[in-house]
Design a protein around this motif. Sequence first.
Motif, PDB file in Angstrom:
ATOM      1  N   ASP A 145      73.256  26.214 130.236  1.00 24.43           N
ATOM      2  CA  ASP A 145      72.207  26.664 131.145  1.00 24.43           C
ATOM      3  C   ASP A 145      71.511  25.513 131.859  1.00 24.43           C
ATOM      4  OD1 ASP A 145      71.108  25.794 128.751  1.00 24.43           O
ATOM      5  OD2 ASP A 145      69.403  27.161 128.842  1.00 24.43           O
ATOM      6  N   VAL A 146      71.860  24.280 131.523  1.00 19.54           N
ATOM      7  CA  VAL A 146      71.299  23.107 132.197  1.00 19.54           C
ATOM      8  C   VAL A 146      72.452  22.197 132.615  1.00 19.54           C
ATOM      9  CG1 VAL A 146      69.791  21.101 132.040  1.00 19.54           C
ATOM     10  CG2 VAL A 146      69.130  23.225 130.901  1.00 19.54           C
ATOM     11  N   LEU A 147      72.513  21.894 133.912  1.00 20.08           N
ATOM     12  CA  LEU A 147      73.605  21.078 134.451  1.00 20.08           C
ATOM     13  C   LEU A 147      73.013  19.941 135.265  1.00 20.08           C
ATOM     14  CD1 LEU A 147      74.323  24.379 134.876  1.00 20.08           C
ATOM     15  CD2 LEU A 147      76.567  23.407 135.295  1.00 20.08           C
ATOM     16  N   THR A 148      73.567  18.756 135.124  1.00 22.22           N
ATOM     17  CA  THR A 148      73.072  17.584 135.851  1.00 22.22           C
ATOM     18  C   THR A 148      74.244  16.884 136.534  1.00 22.22           C
ATOM     19  OG1 THR A 148      73.270  16.273 133.805  1.00 22.22           O
ATOM     20  CG2 THR A 148      71.107  17.189 134.318  1.00 22.22           C
ATOM     21  N   SER A 149      73.969  16.258 137.675  1.00 19.34           N
ATOM     22  CA  SER A 149      75.024  15.533 138.375  1.00 19.34           C
ATOM     23  C   SER A 149      74.575  14.113 138.661  1.00 19.34           C
ATOM     24  CB  SER A 149      75.391  16.240 139.685  1.00 19.34           C
ATOM     25  OG  SER A 149      74.407  16.030 140.672  1.00 19.34           O
ATOM     26  N   ALA A 150      75.558  13.283 138.975  1.00 19.26           N
ATOM     27  CA  ALA A 150      75.289  11.890 139.316  1.00 19.26           C
ATOM     28  C   ALA A 150      74.864  11.813 140.779  1.00 19.26           C
ATOM     29  CB  ALA A 150      76.520  11.046 139.024  1.00 19.26           C
ATOM     30  N   GLY A 151      75.064  10.642 141.397  1.00 19.81           N
ATOM     31  CA  GLY A 151      74.506  10.413 142.718  1.00 19.81           C
ATOM     32  C   GLY A 151      75.139  11.196 143.849  1.00 19.81           C
ATOM     33  N   ALA A 152      74.320  11.604 144.788  1.00 18.36           N
ATOM     34  CA  ALA A 152      74.684  12.141 146.103  1.00 18.36           C
ATOM     35  C   ALA A 152      75.856  13.106 146.069  1.00 18.36           C
ATOM     36  CB  ALA A 152      74.931  10.989 147.079  1.00 18.36           C
ATOM     37  N   ALA A 153      77.053  12.623 146.429  1.00 21.56           N
ATOM     38  CA  ALA A 153      78.211  13.510 146.566  1.00 21.56           C
ATOM     39  C   ALA A 153      78.587  14.187 145.267  1.00 21.56           C
ATOM     40  CB  ALA A 153      79.405  12.729 147.110  1.00 21.56           C
ATOM     41  N   SER A 154      78.147  13.656 144.133  1.00 26.62           N
ATOM     42  CA  SER A 154      78.411  14.335 142.864  1.00 26.62           C
ATOM     43  C   SER A 154      77.728  15.692 142.819  1.00 26.62           C
ATOM     44  CB  SER A 154      77.935  13.478 141.692  1.00 26.62           C
ATOM     45  OG  SER A 154      78.613  12.244 141.659  1.00 26.62           O
ATOM     46  N   GLY A 155      76.686  15.860 143.632  1.00 23.98           N
ATOM     47  CA  GLY A 155      76.075  17.172 143.737  1.00 23.98           C
ATOM     48  C   GLY A 155      77.039  18.196 144.308  1.00 23.98           C
ATOM     49  N   ILE A 156      77.905  17.757 145.218  1.00 21.03           N
ATOM     50  CA  ILE A 156      78.944  18.644 145.750  1.00 21.03           C
ATOM     51  C   ILE A 156      79.918  18.991 144.636  1.00 21.03           C
ATOM     52  CG2 ILE A 156      80.846  18.824 147.391  1.00 21.03           C
ATOM     53  CD1 ILE A 156      79.310  16.936 149.227  1.00 21.03           C
ATOM     54  N   ASP A 157      80.330  17.987 143.858  1.00 16.29           N
ATOM     55  CA  ASP A 157      81.237  18.241 142.740  1.00 16.29           C
ATOM     56  C   ASP A 157      80.656  19.279 141.788  1.00 16.29           C
ATOM     57  OD1 ASP A 157      83.148  16.226 143.524  1.00 16.29           O
ATOM     58  OD2 ASP A 157      81.756  14.725 142.768  1.00 16.29           O
ATOM     59  N   LEU A 158      79.377  19.131 141.460  1.00 15.83           N
ATOM     60  CA  LEU A 158      78.755  20.053 140.510  1.00 15.83           C
ATOM     61  C   LEU A 158      78.645  21.455 141.094  1.00 15.83           C
ATOM     62  CD1 LEU A 158      77.420  20.771 137.892  1.00 15.83           C
ATOM     63  CD2 LEU A 158      75.287  19.760 138.717  1.00 15.83           C
ATOM     64  N   CYS A 159      78.252  21.567 142.360  1.00 15.39           N
ATOM     65  CA  CYS A 159      78.126  22.892 142.965  1.00 15.39           C
ATOM     66  C   CYS A 159      79.484  23.586 143.049  1.00 15.39           C
ATOM     67  CB  CYS A 159      77.478  22.784 144.345  1.00 15.39           C
ATOM     68  SG  CYS A 159      75.714  22.372 144.280  1.00 15.39           S
ATOM     69  N   LEU A 160      80.533  22.839 143.364  1.00 16.31           N
ATOM     70  CA  LEU A 160      81.875  23.432 143.365  1.00 16.31           C
ATOM     71  C   LEU A 160      82.280  23.841 141.956  1.00 16.31           C
ATOM     72  CD1 LEU A 160      83.770  21.101 145.859  1.00 16.31           C
ATOM     73  CD2 LEU A 160      83.209  23.515 146.198  1.00 16.31           C
ATOM     74  N   HIS A 161      81.887  23.059 140.969  1.00 13.37           N
ATOM     75  CA  HIS A 161      82.147  23.409 139.575  1.00 13.37           C
ATOM     76  C   HIS A 161      81.464  24.727 139.218  1.00 13.37           C
ATOM     77  CE1 HIS A 161      82.322  23.152 135.184  1.00 13.37           C
ATOM     78  NE2 HIS A 161      81.000  23.279 135.172  1.00 13.37           N
ATOM     79  N   ILE A 162      80.253  24.917 139.692  1.00 15.10           N
ATOM     80  CA  ILE A 162      79.538  26.163 139.414  1.00 15.10           C
ATOM     81  C   ILE A 162      80.240  27.345 140.073  1.00 15.10           C
ATOM     82  CG2 ILE A 162      77.382  27.414 139.864  1.00 15.10           C
ATOM     83  CD1 ILE A 162      75.926  24.705 139.537  1.00 15.10           C
TER      84      ILE A 162
END
Length: 315
Positions: A145-162
């Motif tokens: 229920d808690v997800l964290t990402s690294a810098g900048a473009a890693s936010g794209i990686d995490l959102c695609l993962h979701i």
Amino acid sequence: MVVLALDGVYPFELGIPQRIFGTLDDRYEVATCSVDGLPVRTCADYSIAVEHGPELLADADTVVIPSCDPAQAIDGLSPAITAALALIRPGARIVSICTGAFVLAAAGLLDGRPATTHWRLTDTFRRHFPRIDLDPDVLFVDDGDVLTSAGAASGIDLCLHIVRADHGSVVANRVARSCVVPPWRDGGQAQYIDTPVPDPAAASTAATRHWALEHLELPLTVNTLADHARMSKRTFARRFVDEVGMSPGRWLTQQRVARARQLLEAADLSVEQIAGRVGFATGTSLRQHFQAAVGVAPLAYRRTFRLGADDRATA
């Protein structure tokens, strides 16, 4: 889904949730709020007008906190931020992008949990939040229920993962193509940390990685890959880790599981047949690796994400 924009927000990261999830407006509704409904100062030379206040957080099933000035977390959260976070209902999924992890940490939401943030801020994060199991070598951490990402473009990686976790890899791949980004990036942050410039004459493992992806069904080993790259095993393994951020064996397993996910969604093949096509020796081996990587058994994954004929035709 509600995006909480805090003072000092980074505009690029602020736009990631809408760009990824907004592509699927039939599956996600994305709204942005601030702690008081007033314009938000960005890290650039302008502010952003936000149309909603924190009341949206009370009904959100997912809350995203993009990158912002970490000082406001290190020095202690303001009463307004604390009050806004308190509105998030129990059970909601909470996501941070880059320095947004500082906010979650200051709120106590990461205590005793694994997390990540930008590698440049590793020492600062650990100094102020020692109770958190920080992993600076990954692109993102999914702790349920808690997800964290690294810098900048890693936010794209995490959102695609979701998206992939919610709706399957075919849907996530479609979003990635729409945004002209890779659906999955290899390795972790290690490959982006400042290192001495490599010898430009040094051979790369890129061609061998491309070849391996086209021959996953083969019994590939590090020796096989090194021979293809015309390198010694030791040189190939070292160069591979430098370029990708993980060992060749781990990378192969990751690629085989990813291919298995696609086949489970779109092909009428048994687990044993899929295992053979992606290079696992047996169906049992596929089940073990798939369970470890995805968290569910292959057939359970298929039942959840199997596409209907209409979806398959438009995928």
